[in-house]
Design an enzyme around this catalytic site. Sequence first.
Site, PDB file in Angstrom:
ATOM      1  N   HIS A 113     -12.888   2.512   0.335  1.00 45.03           N
ATOM      2  CA  HIS A 113     -12.861   1.467   1.374  1.00 45.03           C
ATOM      3  C   HIS A 113     -13.611   0.218   0.909  1.00 45.03           C
ATOM      4  CE1 HIS A 113     -12.746   4.842   4.674  1.00 45.03           C
ATOM      5  NE2 HIS A 113     -11.515   4.466   4.375  1.00 45.03           N
TER       6      HIS A 113
ATOM      7  N   GLU B 263      -8.001  -5.680   5.358  1.00 51.45           N
ATOM      8  CA  GLU B 263      -7.866  -5.315   3.949  1.00 51.45           C
ATOM      9  C   GLU B 263      -6.687  -6.034   3.295  1.00 51.45           C
ATOM     10  OE1 GLU B 263      -8.494  -1.129   5.381  1.00 51.45           O
ATOM     11  OE2 GLU B 263      -9.074  -0.832   3.306  1.00 51.45           O
TER      12      GLU B 263
ATOM     13  N   ARG C  22     -11.306  15.096   8.086  1.00 49.08           N
ATOM     14  CA  ARG C  22     -12.157  15.474   6.947  1.00 49.08           C
ATOM     15  C   ARG C  22     -13.566  15.834   7.415  1.00 49.08           C
ATOM     16  NH1 ARG C  22     -10.955  10.175   3.417  1.00 49.08           N
ATOM     17  NH2 ARG C  22      -9.061   9.836   4.615  1.00 49.08           N
TER      18      ARG C  22
ATOM     19  N   ARG D 212      -2.631  -2.165  -3.328  1.00 48.49           N
ATOM     20  CA  ARG D 212      -3.856  -1.401  -3.062  1.00 48.49           C
ATOM     21  C   ARG D 212      -3.806  -0.142  -3.909  1.00 48.49           C
ATOM     22  NH1 ARG D 212      -5.419   2.723   1.300  1.00 48.49           N
ATOM     23  NH2 ARG D 212      -7.677   2.713   1.140  1.00 48.49           N
TER      24      ARG D 212
ATOM     25  N   ASN E 168       0.874  -1.167   0.000  1.00 47.60           N
ATOM     26  CA  ASN E 168       0.000   0.000   0.000  1.00 47.60           C
ATOM     27  C   ASN E 168       0.916   1.223   0.000  1.00 47.60           C
ATOM     28  OD1 ASN E 168      -1.805   2.051   0.481  1.00 47.60           O
ATOM     29  ND2 ASN E 168      -2.718   1.124   2.317  1.00 47.60           N
TER      30      ASN E 168
END
Length: 393
Positions: free
Chosen positions: A176, A380, A237, A88, A22
């Site tokens: 996601h 993940e 965020r 990813r 990733n």
Amino acid sequence: MSDNKIQGSGAAGGVQPVLVLNAGSSSLKYQLVVPETGEKQAGGTIERIGESGSDVADHSAALARMTDELRADGIDLRSVPLRAVGHRVVHGGPDFSEPVVIDDAVLDRVRELSALAPLHNPAAVTGIEAAREHFDVPHVAVFDTAFFSSLPPEASTYAVPRDLAEKHAIRRYGFHGTSHQWVSQAAAELLDRPLGELRQVILHLGNGCSASAVRGGVAVDTSMGLTPLQGLVMGTRSGDVDPGLHAYLGREAGLSLKEIDTLLNKKSGVLGLSGVNDFRELEKCLAGGDAEARLAFDVVVHRLKHYVGAYLAILGGIDVLVFTAGIGENSIALRAAVTEGLEGLGISIDRARNGARSKQARVISPQGSRVAVAVVPTNEELAIARQTAELVG
Ligand code: ADP
């Protein structure tokens, strides 16, 4: 000795690990995972790539560092029967609805999609390029958007002029996805019910947060949109704001578009409201009676309820509500607050079950509840490793 360790896993079941990467702009997360067993053989993060004063100049140097770290862990990558590398990739745009084996054309397309994910896709491309140089095995891209390519048009379409949307590929993509897909399957296994008959609302609450509505294993709505800024309140965020805010800030606060983008992505959310972005820190402030922390927590919860309610309506009722990722898996207070007052909708939790700490998937609703409320750890990396292995055979 290191060779023995690796070949030991090979000898046990003839299994070979997948290297999951990733790549961020200044970091590289890696895990060596055996897809079949889920065994994590090693993992780590190389940070400060390319930063001044860092001795990791670029992603290629980061992979060399990773190789050194693995060797120190007793794993020599030259003798590990590596099956493939799974990458990813955040944005698959309108093109990629499934994982793909990476060739030059795929890499070019991922690079082109950087317009949609300027913070993420360029880093993924750099990571893939470096890894292809380092490892002569198949490389697979697993996209964060892929699971949401199934959204029906009424959910994925923004009400803006169609020609403009078409020209610039403007739609709700969702992110996601690897986690939402994994967790929806794991929840069905936990409940011992066919995935195909479940209506699920999944709350992935980590540093980034997103909600999804999943019918029979297929995503029908999600809270993130064209970018990962939309939807829930996150660490830094804002999630949903009035789209008019941008023009207002430009006019009244004299901010540029770039400044507004940074403000909403990096300085808002829990951080903007309370001064801390880590949820554990927020809980500490809450315990100390901090009023700003209280408001931040309440805003997070209000937004979550907003989406749970919306997806209940979209799905026409739900069978399962699932919490996952760092906050979802660990915050007892947040799970209690989100489910509070929803008894009329069939949603409630058992206090003792919710309060028990565990790393396992578990049901936290009372026995016999109409709607199961579950905590399901996401993974993940294993999801990427499995999808990668499936594709390369
Ligand atoms: P990422 O999106 O980077 O993968 P994670 O899924 O690891 O993030 O989630 C990170 C968030 O989870 C942080 O806000 C962190 O404070 C929160 N978190 C981790 N452990 C706990 C805990 N025990 N209680 C409350 N929040 C937690």
